[in-house]
Design a protein around this motif. Sequence first.
Motif, PDB file in Angstrom:
ATOM      1  N   THR A   1     -14.288   6.464   3.525  1.00 16.86           N
ATOM      2  CA  THR A   1     -13.736   5.220   4.047  1.00 16.86           C
ATOM      3  C   THR A   1     -12.238   5.130   3.771  1.00 16.86           C
ATOM      4  O   THR A   1     -11.441   4.805   4.668  1.00 16.86           O
ATOM      5  CB  THR A   1     -14.451   4.008   3.446  1.00 16.86           C
ATOM      6  N   GLY A   2     -11.845   5.409   2.530  1.00 18.28           N
ATOM      7  CA  GLY A   2     -10.427   5.354   2.183  1.00 18.28           C
ATOM      8  C   GLY A   2      -9.598   6.313   3.013  1.00 18.28           C
ATOM      9  O   GLY A   2      -8.509   5.969   3.499  1.00 18.28           O
ATOM     10  N   ASN A   3     -10.112   7.517   3.219  1.00 21.22           N
ATOM     11  CA  ASN A   3      -9.391   8.508   4.019  1.00 21.22           C
ATOM     12  C   ASN A   3      -9.310   8.103   5.493  1.00 21.22           C
ATOM     13  O   ASN A   3      -8.294   8.325   6.155  1.00 21.22           O
ATOM     14  CB  ASN A   3     -10.059   9.872   3.901  1.00 21.22           C
TER      15      ASN A   3
ATOM     16  N   ILE B   1      -3.839   2.343   8.560  1.00 21.74           N
ATOM     17  CA  ILE B   1      -4.006   1.105   7.799  1.00 21.74           C
ATOM     18  C   ILE B   1      -3.240   1.234   6.478  1.00 21.74           C
ATOM     19  O   ILE B   1      -3.416   2.205   5.747  1.00 21.74           O
ATOM     20  CB  ILE B   1      -5.491   0.818   7.519  1.00 21.74           C
ATOM     21  N   ARG B   2      -2.414   0.246   6.193  1.00 23.81           N
ATOM     22  CA  ARG B   2      -1.644   0.264   4.946  1.00 23.81           C
ATOM     23  C   ARG B   2      -1.892  -0.978   4.091  1.00 23.81           C
ATOM     24  O   ARG B   2      -1.684  -0.952   2.873  1.00 23.81           O
ATOM     25  CB  ARG B   2      -0.143   0.373   5.262  1.00 23.81           C
TER      26      ARG B   2
ATOM     27  N   VAL C   1     -11.948   1.109  -1.923  1.00 22.14           N
ATOM     28  CA  VAL C   1     -10.618   0.619  -2.307  1.00 22.14           C
ATOM     29  C   VAL C   1      -9.907   1.625  -3.209  1.00 22.14           C
ATOM     30  O   VAL C   1      -8.703   1.873  -3.063  1.00 22.14           O
ATOM     31  CB  VAL C   1     -10.732  -0.760  -2.986  1.00 22.14           C
ATOM     32  N   GLU C   2     -10.643   2.223  -4.141  1.00 19.60           N
ATOM     33  CA  GLU C   2     -10.028   3.214  -5.031  1.00 19.60           C
ATOM     34  C   GLU C   2      -9.403   4.356  -4.233  1.00 19.60           C
ATOM     35  O   GLU C   2      -8.270   4.780  -4.513  1.00 19.60           O
ATOM     36  CB  GLU C   2     -11.075   3.768  -5.996  1.00 19.60           C
ATOM     37  N   GLN C   3     -10.126   4.858  -3.236  1.00 17.29           N
ATOM     38  CA  GLN C   3      -9.592   5.963  -2.439  1.00 17.29           C
ATOM     39  C   GLN C   3      -8.424   5.512  -1.571  1.00 17.29           C
ATOM     40  O   GLN C   3      -7.433   6.239  -1.406  1.00 17.29           O
ATOM     41  CB  GLN C   3     -10.698   6.567  -1.572  1.00 17.29           C
ATOM     42  N   PHE C   4      -8.527   4.305  -1.017  1.00 19.89           N
ATOM     43  CA  PHE C   4      -7.446   3.765  -0.184  1.00 19.89           C
ATOM     44  C   PHE C   4      -6.162   3.598  -1.005  1.00 19.89           C
ATOM     45  O   PHE C   4      -5.063   3.951  -0.555  1.00 19.89           O
ATOM     46  CB  PHE C   4      -7.888   2.438   0.421  1.00 19.89           C
ATOM     47  N   LEU C   5      -6.289   3.066  -2.211  1.00 21.07           N
ATOM     48  CA  LEU C   5      -5.134   2.911  -3.088  1.00 21.07           C
ATOM     49  C   LEU C   5      -4.564   4.266  -3.495  1.00 21.07           C
ATOM     50  O   LEU C   5      -3.347   4.452  -3.592  1.00 21.07           O
ATOM     51  CB  LEU C   5      -5.515   2.106  -4.329  1.00 21.07           C
TER      52      LEU C   5
ATOM     53  N   LEU D   1      -4.152  -3.274  -1.385  1.00 18.85           N
ATOM     54  CA  LEU D   1      -5.194  -4.286  -1.222  1.00 18.85           C
ATOM     55  C   LEU D   1      -4.518  -5.648  -1.296  1.00 18.85           C
ATOM     56  O   LEU D   1      -4.049  -6.057  -2.365  1.00 18.85           O
ATOM     57  CB  LEU D   1      -6.256  -4.153  -2.316  1.00 18.85           C
ATOM     58  N   VAL D   2      -4.454  -6.356  -0.167  1.00 19.98           N
ATOM     59  CA  VAL D   2      -3.692  -7.603  -0.123  1.00 19.98           C
ATOM     60  C   VAL D   2      -4.550  -8.828  -0.404  1.00 19.98           C
ATOM     61  O   VAL D   2      -4.021  -9.893  -0.762  1.00 19.98           O
ATOM     62  CB  VAL D   2      -2.979  -7.762   1.234  1.00 19.98           C
ATOM     63  N   ALA D   3      -5.890  -8.705  -0.244  1.00 25.51           N
ATOM     64  CA  ALA D   3      -6.767  -9.853  -0.521  1.00 25.51           C
ATOM     65  C   ALA D   3      -8.211  -9.363  -0.611  1.00 25.51           C
ATOM     66  O   ALA D   3      -8.591  -8.382   0.030  1.00 25.51           O
ATOM     67  CB  ALA D   3      -6.646 -10.904   0.577  1.00 25.51           C
TER      68      ALA D   3
END
Length: 391
Positions: free
Chosen positions: A159-161, A168-169, A189-193, A199-201
């Motif tokens: 998902t993060g990748n 998506i940023r 979220v961990e992978q996205f970060l 993570l804005v909200a």
Amino acid sequence: MPFPHSKPIIALALLPVLLLALIACGSEDTETPYRIGVMESLTGPGETYGVMANQVKQMALDEINAAGGINGRPLEFVVEDSQCSAQGAIAAYRKLTDVDGVKIILGTSCSGAMLGAAPLAEADGTILFSGLAANPDIATAGDYIFRTQISDVYTGIDTGNTLWADGIRALATITEATDYAEGVRRTSVEQFLKRGGELVAEERFSSDVTDFRTQLEKLFVTNPDALHISPQSEFSAGTIIKQARELGYEGPIYAETVTVGATSMEIAGDAATGLKAITADLDPANGKGQEVVANFRERYGYIVFPWHMGSAYDTVFIAAECLKQTQDDQDADGFRDCLYDITWSGAIGDNFSFDEQGEVVGLSRVVVEVLPVSERTADRIYRVLGPAPKE
């Protein structure tokens, strides 16, 4: 005064009985069934897929028994409702083990239920073998805990990748407050970060909530590039998507397996068009998987979560193979060792196995995109885009 020959006379009188007992012990038992437990979410947030899992397991059991059973003996289930909760699973587990005396349990549907019952199963030396529970923490739950479901560690990475590759940023998330849903959100979220996103909200909701508009409005105020939803129930998933679009949100939505279930998509309607999800999907070239889906549709009249249907189905046939080897439904240690050693080809894939933590090896998920309502069918709600991007 006792008669001097009383004991030999008694022994001779009992001889025919003893001979019959010896003959019975030496003969093969083809009538006593192998009894194992089943724990699924027949009620609660996971009802839609828990009922399906229970039904497909029954279908598999009937196929096994119609083919002659296991070593000539029938297979029998003792079914309890784990209610998609830790408390429900503990009660179901106690009933199955303390009252029914089972040592092998297939289930559960939900991660929270699995994590609730796993410490008891590990302490008792009882097998807990799930086809659906995905929370990452299940990997370390113990030596008697196994699953054919793929850990959400990989869902999160994919998902993060995918989010990052799609540009998506800034991400906003809304998550049901359960072990499964939180596991998906956390790993995603961990992978996205890790990739550099922000993570804005974030919002969480309890399983009894039916109106999400206030929480969604809080998320949309932050102007995210995308919304990620992680529900436990299909009802929550479909309602969130529908209400998000009703509030005017036009951005992309990303999700996971529960969200692309038939009930969720029916609730969401066209609001779900274009949604992307990371999920496991049956290979069209896998004849066994397609056969299971077709047989299930013919028997029960509906289709939901085809891969998970296949996963639950495979657990029954894997269990039958291990019972064939141990010839004892009370031999949890032998059953455990069989699972560690087995390599299986079934409805969900070829040549998969289990590692030293009881985690399935050799299976993967894909990225899917939901079709417009006009293009959806009973068998296909989304199109497969392919594997998730790598780092």
